[in-house]
Design an enzyme around this catalytic site. Sequence first.
Site, PDB file in Angstrom:
ATOM      1  N   CYS A   3       0.853  -1.193   0.000  1.00 31.88           N
ATOM      2  CA  CYS A   3       0.000   0.000   0.000  1.00 31.88           C
ATOM      3  C   CYS A   3       0.888   1.242   0.000  1.00 31.88           C
ATOM      4  O   CYS A   3       1.725   1.425   0.886  1.00 31.88           O
ATOM      5  CB  CYS A   3      -0.913  -0.009   1.225  1.00 31.88           C
ATOM      6  SG  CYS A   3      -1.785   1.542   1.473  1.00 31.88           S
ATOM      7  N   CYS A   6       0.632   3.391   3.210  1.00 34.46           N
ATOM      8  CA  CYS A   6       1.292   2.731   4.353  1.00 34.46           C
ATOM      9  C   CYS A   6       2.796   2.953   4.263  1.00 34.46           C
ATOM     10  O   CYS A   6       3.456   3.229   5.277  1.00 34.46           O
ATOM     11  CB  CYS A   6       0.989   1.236   4.368  1.00 34.46           C
ATOM     12  SG  CYS A   6      -0.618   0.805   5.051  1.00 34.46           S
ATOM     13  N   ASP A  29       0.200  16.762  -1.287  1.00 36.72           N
ATOM     14  CA  ASP A  29      -0.219  15.974  -2.446  1.00 36.72           C
ATOM     15  C   ASP A  29       0.766  16.220  -3.589  1.00 36.72           C
ATOM     16  O   ASP A  29       1.152  17.359  -3.868  1.00 36.72           O
ATOM     17  CB  ASP A  29      -1.641  16.362  -2.863  1.00 36.72           C
ATOM     18  CG  ASP A  29      -2.258  15.336  -3.800  1.00 36.72           C
ATOM     19  OD1 ASP A  29      -3.237  14.687  -3.405  1.00 36.72           O
ATOM     20  OD2 ASP A  29      -1.749  15.175  -4.939  1.00 36.72           O
ATOM     21  N   HIS A  45      -3.491   1.073   8.428  1.00 36.16           N
ATOM     22  CA  HIS A  45      -4.252   0.955   7.184  1.00 36.16           C
ATOM     23  C   HIS A  45      -5.753   0.812   7.422  1.00 36.16           C
ATOM     24  O   HIS A  45      -6.197  -0.050   8.174  1.00 36.16           O
ATOM     25  CB  HIS A  45      -3.764  -0.244   6.362  1.00 36.16           C
ATOM     26  CG  HIS A  45      -4.444  -0.325   5.042  1.00 36.16           C
ATOM     27  ND1 HIS A  45      -3.963   0.326   3.928  1.00 36.16           N
ATOM     28  CD2 HIS A  45      -5.614  -0.907   4.666  1.00 36.16           C
ATOM     29  CE1 HIS A  45      -4.802   0.123   2.918  1.00 36.16           C
ATOM     30  NE2 HIS A  45      -5.807  -0.621   3.345  1.00 36.16           N
ATOM     31  N   GLY A  91     -14.102   8.490  -6.971  1.00 36.76           N
ATOM     32  CA  GLY A  91     -12.824   9.015  -7.458  1.00 36.76           C
ATOM     33  C   GLY A  91     -11.623   8.612  -6.612  1.00 36.76           C
ATOM     34  O   GLY A  91     -10.578   9.255  -6.674  1.00 36.76           O
ATOM     35  N   HIS A  98      -7.752   8.609   3.198  1.00 36.59           N
ATOM     36  CA  HIS A  98      -7.033   9.887   3.220  1.00 36.59           C
ATOM     37  C   HIS A  98      -8.033  11.015   3.070  1.00 36.59           C
ATOM     38  O   HIS A  98      -9.046  10.884   2.377  1.00 36.59           O
ATOM     39  CB  HIS A  98      -5.959   9.965   2.125  1.00 36.59           C
ATOM     40  CG  HIS A  98      -6.466   9.665   0.744  1.00 36.59           C
ATOM     41  ND1 HIS A  98      -6.668   8.374   0.297  1.00 36.59           N
ATOM     42  CD2 HIS A  98      -6.817  10.475  -0.289  1.00 36.59           C
ATOM     43  CE1 HIS A  98      -7.108   8.414  -0.954  1.00 36.59           C
ATOM     44  NE2 HIS A  98      -7.225   9.681  -1.329  1.00 36.59           N
ATOM     45  N   HIS A 100      -8.263  14.836   1.803  1.00 35.02           N
ATOM     46  CA  HIS A 100      -7.654  15.954   1.081  1.00 35.02           C
ATOM     47  C   HIS A 100      -8.008  17.239   1.821  1.00 35.02           C
ATOM     48  O   HIS A 100      -9.178  17.442   2.185  1.00 35.02           O
ATOM     49  CB  HIS A 100      -8.241  16.088  -0.324  1.00 35.02           C
ATOM     50  CG  HIS A 100      -7.997  14.929  -1.234  1.00 35.02           C
ATOM     51  ND1 HIS A 100      -7.019  14.943  -2.208  1.00 35.02           N
ATOM     52  CD2 HIS A 100      -8.612  13.726  -1.343  1.00 35.02           C
ATOM     53  CE1 HIS A 100      -7.055  13.795  -2.887  1.00 35.02           C
ATOM     54  NE2 HIS A 100      -8.012  13.040  -2.381  1.00 35.02           N
TER      55      HIS A 100
HETATM   56  P1  AMP Z   1      -7.723   9.974  -4.382  1.00 36.27           P
HETATM   57  O1  AMP Z   1      -7.836  10.144  -5.878  1.00 36.27           O
HETATM   58  O2  AMP Z   1      -8.782  10.629  -3.581  1.00 36.27           O
HETATM   59  O3  AMP Z   1      -7.522   8.508  -4.022  1.00 36.27           O
HETATM   60  O4  AMP Z   1      -6.413  10.749  -3.976  1.00 36.27           O
HETATM   61  C1  AMP Z   1      -5.137  10.210  -4.070  1.00 36.27           C
HETATM   62  C2  AMP Z   1      -4.200  11.382  -4.053  1.00 36.27           C
HETATM   63  O5  AMP Z   1      -2.899  10.907  -3.761  1.00 36.27           O
HETATM   64  C3  AMP Z   1      -4.105  12.129  -5.387  1.00 36.27           C
HETATM   65  O6  AMP Z   1      -4.488  13.493  -5.190  1.00 36.27           O
HETATM   66  C4  AMP Z   1      -2.638  11.994  -5.776  1.00 36.27           C
HETATM   67  O7  AMP Z   1      -2.124  13.149  -6.385  1.00 36.27           O
HETATM   68  C5  AMP Z   1      -1.980  11.700  -4.441  1.00 36.27           C
HETATM   69  N1  AMP Z   1      -0.733  10.945  -4.510  1.00 36.27           N
HETATM   70  C6  AMP Z   1      -0.507   9.801  -5.213  1.00 36.27           C
HETATM   71  N2  AMP Z   1       0.760   9.378  -5.008  1.00 36.27           N
HETATM   72  C7  AMP Z   1       1.332  10.265  -4.161  1.00 36.27           C
HETATM   73  C8  AMP Z   1       2.626  10.389  -3.570  1.00 36.27           C
HETATM   74  N3  AMP Z   1       3.597   9.494  -3.815  1.00 36.27           N
HETATM   75  N4  AMP Z   1       2.869  11.441  -2.755  1.00 36.27           N
HETATM   76  C9  AMP Z   1       1.898  12.350  -2.518  1.00 36.27           C
HETATM   77  N5  AMP Z   1       0.655  12.294  -3.017  1.00 36.27           N
HETATM   78  C10 AMP Z   1       0.388  11.274  -3.845  1.00 36.27           C
HETATM   79 ZN    ZN Z   2      -2.292   1.449   3.621  1.00 37.40          ZN
END
Ligand code: AMP
Ligand code: ZN
Length: 112
Positions: A3, A6, A29, A45, A91, A98, A100
């Site tokens: 993950c 994680c 992000d 997790h 989405g 998480h 945002h």
């Molecule tokens: P969601 O689409 O709600 O699942 O959001 C996932 C978020 O994780 C997106 O806004 C991505 O830009 C962000 N994301 C993916 N990989 C990383 C990473 N390695 N570091 C920081 N943010 C990330």
């Molecule tokens: Zn996880």
Amino acid sequence: MDCLFCKIAAGEIPSTKVYEDDDVYAFLDINPHAPTHFLVIPKNHIDSAAEITSENSYVVAKIYEVIAKLAKELNLDDGYRVVTNIGEDGGQTVRHLHFHVLAGRLLAWPPG
Ligand code: AMP
Ligand code: ZN
């Protein structure tokens, strides 16, 4: 478990840390949708908000405490949005709970 978040919470994959305590980790992000865009996650997790139970819901309360504290520290006085996406139609692309936090511009509502 394989993950991404994680691994980020464990420091195995680099991230730009905004906040950390025993239960919660916050980081920028990688693909920001607003001038301020960070993610707040439980270190343990949980797949998504659809998996919140009486056993793990304390961490959601903690996450909202952290968000309120960070918003004050970052002077998000004009407002901000907290969003958690759930499942495919919601989405959600990363299957680790998480939140945002978006700020720094007027955010459209309703979302597209
Ligand atoms: P969601 O689409 O709600 O699942 O959001 C996932 C978020 O994780 C997106 O806004 C991505 O830009 C962000 N994301 C993916 N990989 C990383 C990473 N390695 N570091 C920081 N943010 C990330
Ligand atoms: Zn996880």
